[in-house]
Design an enzyme around this catalytic site. Structure first.
Site, PDB file in Angstrom:
ATOM      1  N   GLU A 170     -37.139 -18.373 -18.052  1.00  0.00           N
ATOM      2  CA  GLU A 170     -37.339 -16.982 -17.654  1.00  0.00           C
ATOM      3  C   GLU A 170     -36.098 -16.330 -17.035  1.00  0.00           C
ATOM      4  O   GLU A 170     -36.118 -15.957 -15.852  1.00  0.00           O
ATOM      5  CB  GLU A 170     -38.503 -16.860 -16.669  1.00  0.00           C
ATOM      6  N   GLU A 380     -45.553 -22.304 -20.315  1.00  0.00           N
ATOM      7  CA  GLU A 380     -46.332 -22.040 -19.098  1.00  0.00           C
ATOM      8  C   GLU A 380     -47.471 -21.085 -19.410  1.00  0.00           C
ATOM      9  O   GLU A 380     -47.287 -20.100 -20.136  1.00  0.00           O
ATOM     10  CB  GLU A 380     -45.501 -21.362 -17.989  1.00  0.00           C
TER      11      GLU A 380
HETATM   12  C1  GBH Z   1     -43.572 -18.109 -13.799  1.00  0.00           C
HETATM   13  O1  GBH Z   1     -43.040 -16.841 -13.681  1.00  0.00           O
HETATM   14  C2  GBH Z   1     -42.551 -19.061 -13.261  1.00  0.00           C
HETATM   15  O2  GBH Z   1     -41.796 -19.658 -14.286  1.00  0.00           O
HETATM   16  C3  GBH Z   1     -43.098 -20.089 -12.329  1.00  0.00           C
HETATM   17  O3  GBH Z   1     -42.066 -20.697 -11.632  1.00  0.00           O
HETATM   18  C4  GBH Z   1     -44.114 -19.457 -11.432  1.00  0.00           C
HETATM   19  O4  GBH Z   1     -44.556 -20.343 -10.439  1.00  0.00           O
HETATM   20  C5  GBH Z   1     -45.258 -19.010 -12.269  1.00  0.00           C
HETATM   21  O5  GBH Z   1     -44.843 -18.165 -13.295  1.00  0.00           O
HETATM   22  C6  GBH Z   1     -46.330 -18.312 -11.500  1.00  0.00           C
HETATM   23  O6  GBH Z   1     -45.854 -17.146 -10.908  1.00  0.00           O
HETATM   24  O7  GBH Z   1     -43.180  -6.366 -13.491  1.00  0.00           O
HETATM   25  O8  GBH Z   1     -41.358  -7.011 -12.087  1.00  0.00           O
HETATM   26  O9  GBH Z   1     -43.546  -7.441 -11.380  1.00  0.00           O
HETATM   27  C7  GBH Z   1     -43.901 -15.784 -13.505  1.00  0.00           C
HETATM   28  C8  GBH Z   1     -43.795 -14.755 -14.572  1.00  0.00           C
HETATM   29  C9  GBH Z   1     -43.188 -12.629 -15.189  1.00  0.00           C
HETATM   30  C10 GBH Z   1     -44.609 -12.880 -13.294  1.00  0.00           C
HETATM   31  C11 GBH Z   1     -42.916 -11.226 -14.781  1.00  0.00           C
HETATM   32  C12 GBH Z   1     -44.352 -11.471 -12.891  1.00  0.00           C
HETATM   33  C13 GBH Z   1     -43.932  -9.277 -13.796  1.00  0.00           C
HETATM   34  C14 GBH Z   1     -42.592  -8.863 -13.317  1.00  0.00           C
HETATM   35  N1  GBH Z   1     -43.545 -13.456 -14.077  1.00  0.00           N
HETATM   36  N2  GBH Z   1     -44.052 -10.691 -14.076  1.00  0.00           N
HETATM   37  S1  GBH Z   1     -42.648  -7.300 -12.514  1.00  0.00           S
END
Ligand code: GBH
Length: 474
Positions: A170, A380
């Site tokens: 990511e 994931e």
């Molecule tokens: C994953 O990322 C991670 O890889 C992991 O480490 C983490 O623990 C897990 O998910 C749970 O959170 O519009 O700016 O608010 C999370 C994926 C993608 C979540 C973007 C928030 C919205 C970004 N993220 N998403 S925003």
């Protein structure tokens, strides 16, 4: 189509069932064995950066308890374990490699192989060495070359035993949440640095793929968090443009350079409109390096994004623009005005909507949009909910179990529609340090008691394991 409770028969032979973690979220031992600060150790010292003042210092003490954690994976019957190596444990700055750090991963890998579990290694899950941040971090082009050197050192020690290599997890979060929104480490709010960071992650990925390929690596890939950008009103040109922009900043700015060898022209235009010229960041030859063929694409997906170009109604709270109770400056450089209205679906404890069919749609659509798409792995998917711990110690988490089974079913449906998905890793094996949310949100299929570090397989872990229990041995 619809499927009842999914079982291994809904998936192709050899489909990989696994679970995932990340170094900074589980290891602890933040200053042991030669490990130095990562940006997350430093960020945790910034007042109010992390909820409750939590830190990754101890986390779930996996550094000392990895053997027991491997035994839990074996009990669950997992095919594979996706973990990340900590750059700051292995090569904290420009000094020599830290043998003790490398030995830790070497012992972990040996234990996994001994248990019959395939190690699936990610070289970077957001924990940049603070010493490298102090040299400019991901805004500095040199970081890409430092990353390749670190990766080569890890490969030299583990390449004989680890078959699957992921460069980045990511980069959206590391670059745009870390350098744009500032809600992730290193907490910078600098739009230009955020876009430089995107490009330098790409360059580091490409340099590393080329180098590890030369050294003989066979399964090389990268993991992106991808979304369906859904216009709040599909008949409204303002919302349609918002969806185009969100798709640009979350999906295409990552997929296109790697899979097509070019940045999307509309994204470059949006950035130019706010004074950021991609042509000044991208050097001649970079895109050729970046688009080196990969063997798989990892996809992390938790929720769709309904997006609008209009302000929210007065009083409405936009969960995308609030994190850990703090207003979030937008990660969407050049498109900071995007808003995320609710379409009224159920939500998890992260306030993320639950819509499993979105995952089916995403997996099918990618194959249509990218003709040269490599095989896909769900690296994931999972959910945060509160657990109910009963007096006998059993951990009941029916919502998490339902979430996982519904999303596994969505993957089976996507495969039936032609998507080439070859594995599913649930996030996460263990409750852990959830970044800016600290220990407040639990994603584990195994509960961790943060006072005793005791592990207990949750109902969701048993339900997940039941999906693939009884599959034929390969
Ligand atoms: C994953 O990322 C991670 O890889 C992991 O480490 C983490 O623990 C897990 O998910 C749970 O959170 O519009 O700016 O608010 C999370 C994926 C993608 C979540 C973007 C928030 C919205 C970004 N993220 N998403 S925003």
């Amino acid at each position: 189509m619809s499927l009842d409770t999914p079982t291994f028969t809904s998936f192709p032979p050899g489909f990989i069932w696994g679970s995932a973690t990340a170094a900074a979220q589980i290891e602890g031992a933040a200053h042991e064995g030669g490990k130095e600060d990562s940006v997350w150790d430093a960020f945790a010292r910034v007042p109010n950066a992390i909820i409750n003042g939590d830190t990754p210092e101890v986390a779930v003490d996996h550094y000392h308890r990895f053997a027991g954690d491997v035994a839990i994976m074996k009990e669950l019957g997992l095919d594979s374990y996706r973990f990340s190596t900590s750059w700051s444990r292995i090569k904290p700055g420009d000094r020599e490699f830290n043998r003790t750090g490398l030995d830790f991963y070497s012992r972990l890998v040996d234990d996994l192989l001994e248990a019959g579990i395939l190690p699936w290694l990610t070289l970077y899950h957001w924990d940049l060495p603070q010493a490298v941040e102090e040299l400019g971090g991901w805004a500095n082009r040199d970081t890409a070359f430092r990353f390749r050197d670190y990766a080569e050192g890890v490969y030299a020690v583990l390449g004989d035993r680890v078959g699957h290599w992921t460069t980045f997890n990511e980069p959206f979060c590391s670059a745009l949440l870390g350098y744009g929104a500032g809600v992730h480490a290193p907490g910078r709010r600098e739009p230009l640095a955020a876009i430089q960071a995107v490009h330098h992650h790409h360059l580091a990925h490409g340099l590393t793929v080329n180098r590890l390929r030369e050294l003989g690596a066979q399964n090389l890939g990268v993991t992106y968090n991808l979304t369906n950008a859904i216009p709040a009103d599909a008949a409204d040109p303002v919302d349609l443009d918002a969806a185009r922009r969100l798709d640009g900043m979350m999906n295409r700015i990552f997929l296109d350079p790697v899979l097509r060898g070019a940045y999307p022209a509309d994204v470059a235009d949006d950035l130019a409109a706010v004074g950021i010229q991609l042509s000044e960041i991208v050097h001649d030859g970079d895109l050729e390096i970046i688009s080196a063929p990969i063997d798989f694409l990892g996809i992390n997906h938790y929720h769709d994004d309904v997006v609008s170009g209009h302000p929210l109604e007065a009083g409405a709270i936009d969960p995308h623009l609030v994190e850990n109770g703090r207003p979030l400056s937008s990660p969407f450089v050049g498109s900071e005005f995007l808003t995320f209205p609710s379409r009224g679906l159920p939500r998890t404890a992260m306030d993320w909507e639950v819509h499993p069919d979105g995952l089916r749609h995403l997996l099918v659509r990618l194959g249509h949009e990218y003709p040269n798409l490599p095989p896909l792995y769900m690296t994931e998917n999972g959910a945060a909910y509160d657990d109910v711990v009963s007096p006998d110690g059993a951990v009941h988490d029916p919502e998490r179990a339902a979430f996982i089974l519904a999303h596994v079913t969505a993957v089976a449906e996507a495969i039936a529609e032609g998507a080439d998905v070859r594995g599913y890793f649930v996030w996460s094996l263990l409750d852990n340090f959830e970044w800016a949310w600290g220990y407040d949100k639990r994603f584990g299929i195994v509960r961790v008691d943060y006072d005793t570090q005791e592990r207990t397989i949750k109902d969701s872990g048993r339900a997940f394991a039941a999906v693939f229990a009884g599959r034929p041995a390969e």
